[in-house]
Design a protein around this motif. Structure first.
Motif, PDB file in Angstrom:
ATOM      1  N   ALA A  31       0.828  -1.213   0.000  1.00 33.12           N
ATOM      2  CA  ALA A  31       0.000   0.000   0.000  1.00 33.12           C
ATOM      3  C   ALA A  31       0.858   1.257   0.000  1.00 33.12           C
ATOM      4  CB  ALA A  31      -0.927  -0.026   1.215  1.00 33.12           C
ATOM      5  N   ASP A  32       1.876   1.283   0.876  1.00 31.92           N
ATOM      6  CA  ASP A  32       2.749   2.454   0.985  1.00 31.92           C
ATOM      7  C   ASP A  32       3.454   2.722  -0.336  1.00 31.92           C
ATOM      8  OD1 ASP A  32       2.049   2.639   3.596  1.00 31.92           O
ATOM      9  OD2 ASP A  32       3.962   1.932   4.414  1.00 31.92           O
ATOM     10  N   LEU A  33       3.944   1.641  -0.933  1.00 34.46           N
ATOM     11  CA  LEU A  33       4.736   1.764  -2.150  1.00 34.46           C
ATOM     12  C   LEU A  33       3.886   2.318  -3.285  1.00 34.46           C
ATOM     13  CD1 LEU A  33       7.626   1.280  -2.771  1.00 34.46           C
ATOM     14  CD2 LEU A  33       7.109  -1.057  -3.398  1.00 34.46           C
ATOM     15  N   VAL A  34       2.679   1.793  -3.429  1.00 33.62           N
ATOM     16  CA  VAL A  34       1.802   2.239  -4.506  1.00 33.62           C
ATOM     17  C   VAL A  34       1.433   3.712  -4.300  1.00 33.62           C
ATOM     18  CG1 VAL A  34      -0.401   1.872  -5.639  1.00 33.62           C
ATOM     19  CG2 VAL A  34       0.949  -0.074  -4.915  1.00 33.62           C
ATOM     20  N   GLN A  35       1.148   4.071  -3.056  1.00 34.20           N
ATOM     21  CA  GLN A  35       0.831   5.479  -2.763  1.00 34.20           C
ATOM     22  C   GLN A  35       2.020   6.378  -3.068  1.00 34.20           C
ATOM     23  OE1 GLN A  35      -0.626   5.777   1.280  1.00 34.20           O
ATOM     24  NE2 GLN A  35      -2.718   5.977   0.495  1.00 34.20           N
ATOM     25  N   MET A  36       3.208   5.896  -2.705  1.00 32.60           N
ATOM     26  CA  MET A  36       4.429   6.679  -2.897  1.00 32.60           C
ATOM     27  C   MET A  36       4.724   6.848  -4.393  1.00 32.60           C
ATOM     28  SD  MET A  36       6.736   7.718  -0.507  1.00 32.60           S
ATOM     29  CE  MET A  36       8.468   8.214  -0.414  1.00 32.60           C
ATOM     30  N   VAL A  37       4.529   5.789  -5.171  1.00 33.55           N
ATOM     31  CA  VAL A  37       4.729   5.874  -6.622  1.00 33.55           C
ATOM     32  C   VAL A  37       3.804   6.939  -7.186  1.00 33.55           C
ATOM     33  CG1 VAL A  37       4.365   4.677  -8.818  1.00 33.55           C
ATOM     34  CG2 VAL A  37       5.544   3.499  -6.967  1.00 33.55           C
ATOM     35  N   ASN A  38       2.582   6.904  -6.713  1.00 35.05           N
ATOM     36  CA  ASN A  38       1.576   7.854  -7.174  1.00 35.05           C
ATOM     37  C   ASN A  38       1.942   9.276  -6.773  1.00 35.05           C
ATOM     38  OD1 ASN A  38      -0.838   8.825  -8.183  1.00 35.05           O
ATOM     39  ND2 ASN A  38      -1.924   8.499  -6.260  1.00 35.05           N
ATOM     40  N   LYS A  39       2.318   9.457  -5.503  1.00 32.36           N
ATOM     41  CA  LYS A  39       2.578  10.787  -4.949  1.00 32.36           C
ATOM     42  C   LYS A  39       3.812  11.424  -5.572  1.00 32.36           C
ATOM     43  CE  LYS A  39       3.797  11.417  -0.583  1.00 32.36           C
ATOM     44  NZ  LYS A  39       3.785  11.093   0.859  1.00 32.36           N
ATOM     45  N   THR A  40       4.844  10.612  -5.791  1.00 33.65           N
ATOM     46  CA  THR A  40       6.118  11.171  -6.256  1.00 33.65           C
ATOM     47  C   THR A  40       6.300  11.019  -7.764  1.00 33.65           C
ATOM     48  OG1 THR A  40       7.284   9.083  -5.900  1.00 33.65           O
ATOM     49  CG2 THR A  40       7.217  10.606  -4.051  1.00 33.65           C
ATOM     50  N   SER A  41       5.310  10.438  -8.439  1.00 29.62           N
ATOM     51  CA  SER A  41       5.413  10.182  -9.889  1.00 29.62           C
ATOM     52  C   SER A  41       6.711   9.457 -10.225  1.00 29.62           C
ATOM     53  CB  SER A  41       5.351  11.484 -10.688  1.00 29.62           C
ATOM     54  OG  SER A  41       4.328  12.307 -10.227  1.00 29.62           O
ATOM     55  N   SER A  42       7.065   8.498  -9.407  1.00 31.21           N
ATOM     56  CA  SER A  42       8.306   7.760  -9.653  1.00 31.21           C
ATOM     57  C   SER A  42       8.160   6.875 -10.881  1.00 31.21           C
ATOM     58  CB  SER A  42       8.652   6.891  -8.441  1.00 31.21           C
ATOM     59  OG  SER A  42       8.941   7.713  -7.344  1.00 31.21           O
ATOM     60  N   PHE A  58       4.716 -16.813  -0.181  1.00 27.40           N
ATOM     61  CA  PHE A  58       4.035 -15.557   0.146  1.00 27.40           C
ATOM     62  C   PHE A  58       4.881 -14.361  -0.284  1.00 27.40           C
ATOM     63  CE2 PHE A  58       3.188 -12.090   3.220  1.00 27.40           C
ATOM     64  CZ  PHE A  58       1.866 -11.852   2.907  1.00 27.40           C
ATOM     65  N   MET A  59       6.161 -14.397   0.089  1.00 27.32           N
ATOM     66  CA  MET A  59       7.061 -13.294  -0.244  1.00 27.32           C
ATOM     67  C   MET A  59       7.211 -13.176  -1.767  1.00 27.32           C
ATOM     68  SD  MET A  59      10.453 -12.308   1.622  1.00 27.32           S
ATOM     69  CE  MET A  59      11.522 -10.999   1.048  1.00 27.32           C
ATOM     70  N   GLY A  60       7.320 -14.328  -2.443  1.00 20.54           N
ATOM     71  CA  GLY A  60       7.412 -14.302  -3.899  1.00 20.54           C
ATOM     72  C   GLY A  60       6.201 -13.637  -4.516  1.00 20.54           C
ATOM     73  N   ARG A  61       5.039 -13.956  -3.938  1.00 16.12           N
ATOM     74  CA  ARG A  61       3.799 -13.394  -4.474  1.00 16.12           C
ATOM     75  C   ARG A  61       3.728 -11.888  -4.226  1.00 16.12           C
ATOM     76  NH1 ARG A  61      -1.467 -13.226  -2.916  1.00 16.12           N
ATOM     77  NH2 ARG A  61      -1.019 -14.077  -0.864  1.00 16.12           N
ATOM     78  N   ILE A  62       4.193 -11.456  -3.040  1.00  9.59           N
ATOM     79  CA  ILE A  62       4.172 -10.032  -2.707  1.00  9.59           C
ATOM     80  C   ILE A  62       5.037  -9.243  -3.695  1.00  9.59           C
ATOM     81  CG2 ILE A  62       5.044  -8.362  -1.009  1.00  9.59           C
ATOM     82  CD1 ILE A  62       2.364  -9.492  -0.229  1.00  9.59           C
ATOM     83  N   ILE A  63       6.212  -9.765  -3.993  1.00 10.54           N
ATOM     84  CA  ILE A  63       7.100  -9.076  -4.931  1.00 10.54           C
ATOM     85  C   ILE A  63       6.445  -8.991  -6.311  1.00 10.54           C
ATOM     86  CG2 ILE A  63       9.314  -9.245  -6.147  1.00 10.54           C
ATOM     87  CD1 ILE A  63      10.501 -10.390  -3.557  1.00 10.54           C
ATOM     88  N   GLY A  64       5.826 -10.087  -6.717  1.00  8.59           N
ATOM     89  CA  GLY A  64       5.104 -10.083  -7.990  1.00  8.59           C
ATOM     90  C   GLY A  64       3.983  -9.057  -7.990  1.00  8.59           C
ATOM     91  N   SER A  70       2.917  -1.532  -9.643  1.00 12.28           N
ATOM     92  CA  SER A  70       3.747  -0.427 -10.117  1.00 12.28           C
ATOM     93  C   SER A  70       3.616  -0.279 -11.622  1.00 12.28           C
ATOM     94  CB  SER A  70       5.215  -0.666  -9.759  1.00 12.28           C
ATOM     95  OG  SER A  70       5.354  -0.844  -8.376  1.00 12.28           O
ATOM     96  N   LYS A  71       3.573  -1.414 -12.301  1.00 11.35           N
ATOM     97  CA  LYS A  71       3.468  -1.423 -13.759  1.00 11.35           C
ATOM     98  C   LYS A  71       2.222  -0.657 -14.214  1.00 11.35           C
ATOM     99  CE  LYS A  71       4.855  -2.853 -17.791  1.00 11.35           C
ATOM    100  NZ  LYS A  71       6.173  -2.485 -18.312  1.00 11.35           N
ATOM    101  N   ILE A  72       1.119  -0.886 -13.522  1.00 13.01           N
ATOM    102  CA  ILE A  72      -0.131  -0.203 -13.861  1.00 13.01           C
ATOM    103  C   ILE A  72       0.028   1.304 -13.671  1.00 13.01           C
ATOM    104  CG2 ILE A  72      -2.563   0.078 -13.232  1.00 13.01           C
ATOM    105  CD1 ILE A  72      -2.615  -2.833 -12.455  1.00 13.01           C
ATOM    106  N   LEU A  73       0.834   1.680 -12.676  1.00 13.71           N
ATOM    107  CA  LEU A  73       1.072   3.105 -12.413  1.00 13.71           C
ATOM    108  C   LEU A  73       2.258   3.606 -13.234  1.00 13.71           C
ATOM    109  CD1 LEU A  73       0.576   3.119  -8.558  1.00 13.71           C
ATOM    110  CD2 LEU A  73      -0.938   4.133 -10.248  1.00 13.71           C
TER     111      LEU A  73
END
Lengths: 135, 135
Positions: A31-42, A58-64, A70-73
């Protein structure tokens, strides 16, 4: 200390995973990462997993998931510093990390991201000498 | 995951502290960092403590130690992302982090390091707009 910090470096975001990504922490990171990508236009996200020696599905799935979100953004994700044992485990678990680019270390990952963003303006047909698992 | 990863970025090293620095981990970090500065001839060390919400005198001392050790090896240390509460605690503990430069975030820290290294070639009389606690 129940939050993984996301560091902004120019056009990119850098995340270093040092602790076990249990459920809540992983979802917060997403959640944080997606918001940050959005906020900072990274344009790119670097995930350093050099401190991760044990990986599960689980971890593999999270990274995926992070890569897909991010790709969508319109940001590319590069996973760097993967230990050989982790690569072996991921493949044995049947998680080839599709859609996730990888590089040996942060510097190479950064260069890969820069070349991808450069390619973005032209056509996106090749991504340098680093390993990519897209498409 | 009992090792804090040290990321190399060009001339600098980046360390993100996300876990409690208990004795062994902190001493390992000191040793690793000094070896890494030596091996990579780095000119600067960035320590991100944005995930650190609780600080004690031990951690303050470790950060001071790292700065002093790096200084001897001709590398500057910049601590970035300090939370206000941590700053308050450090001062109340009587640890003003002498010899440690600070900046608000990684990007500013990186700029500060760049300006310091630039200054190195000339004379070292000013260090930009960021807070410094040297001398």
């Amino acid at each position: 200390m129940d939050k993984i910090p996301i560091l902004r470096m120019g056009n990119f975001l850098l995340v270093t995973i040092q602790v076990d990504l249990y459920d809540r922490l992983a979802l917060d990171l997403e959640a944080d990462l997606v918001q940050m990508v959005n906020k900072t236009s990274s344009k790119g996200v670097l995930i350093d997993i050099s401190a991760v020696s044990i990986v599960d599905s689980f971890m593999g799935r999270i990274i995926g998931n992070i890569a897909s979100m991010s790709k969508i953004l319109d940001a590319e994700t590069v996973v760097v510093g993967m230990q050989p044992a982790v690569a072996i485990t991921l493949i044995e678990l049947g998680l080839p990390l599709k859609g996730v680019h990888t590089a040996l270390d942060v510097e190479r990952g950064m260069n890969l991201l820069k070349s991808m963003i450069g390619d973005d303006h032209g056509d996106e047909d090749e991504t340098d000498d680093d390993d990519t698992f897209t498409e």
